[in-house]
Design a protein around this motif. Structure first.
Motif: not given
Length: 195
Positions: A23-29, A74-76, A81-82, A110-113
């Motif tokens: 999932l995190y690798l997909g977000l990098i894409v 996305l970076v956050m 998340g990782y 959660k607050v930052k998002l």
């Protein structure tokens, strides 16, 4: 330092956190796609600068800012998340470690998002308000665009709903922050009572 050997079932459950890695690798894409979109929009701005009025430039720049804010979100999610849910990144002492990562946990994330989502919503709402100057013109469709007649990309209803949704985002962020504050205060009081 001794390592604690887990029984098979707890070990399987604990290891399942690695299922989030794709999932995190997909977000990098997805981040790469946003870089492409940013560069494409930037090229349109540079290429069409002689044909754009101030409002057109402002709308493209707001689109660029929107892409940057989504990219920051996305970076956050990827890094925070990782680090929070999968494994430590081991960035302690690294000169490029993000300041916010040193004290990140699920509540802070959660607050930052929520704040990032409000920022993104604000950009969209600002773009809508700029385009609202064309309210009263017919809604843009293929015929209006082909005939090059003045038309509006927004309606009164869309402006109203975007404003309502933005206010709901703000109220949600306030609720998340207040809940986090109450939980932090309660856990601090329990720690003091335990000592």
């Amino acid at each position: 330092m001794t390592t604690h050997k887990l029984k098979p079932l707890p070990s399987l459950i604990f290891f399942s956190r690695w299922l989030q890695l794709p999932l995190y690798l997909g977000l990098i894409v997805a981040q790469g796609v946003y870089v492409y979109l940013f560069l494409t929009e930037l090229w349109h701005l540079i290429d069409d600068v002689d044909h754009l009025n101030e409002q057109g430039v402002m709308l493209i720049v707001l689109g660029l800012i929107d892409v940057v804010m989504i990219s920051n979100l996305l970076v956050m999610v990827i890094v925070g998340g990782y680090e929070t849910f999968v494994s430590r990144l081991g960035l302690q002492g690294h000169p490029d470690q993000p300041e916010w990562l040193s004290h990140v946990n699920a509540s802070v994330l959660k607050v930052k998002l929520a704040m990032a989502i409000i920022g993104i919503s604000s950009i969209h709402l600002l773009k809508t308000f700029i385009e609202a100057g064309q309210l009263g013109f017919p809604v843009c469709d293929a015929a209006a665009l082909a005939a090059r007649i003045p038309c509006s990309k927004v309606t009164i209803a869309s402006v109203m709903w975007q404003t309502i949704i933005h206010c709901v985002f703000i109220l949600s962020a306030i609720g998340i922050a207040l809940t986090d504050k109450v939980m932090t205060n309660n856990s601090g009081k329990r720690l003091q009572a335990a000592h």
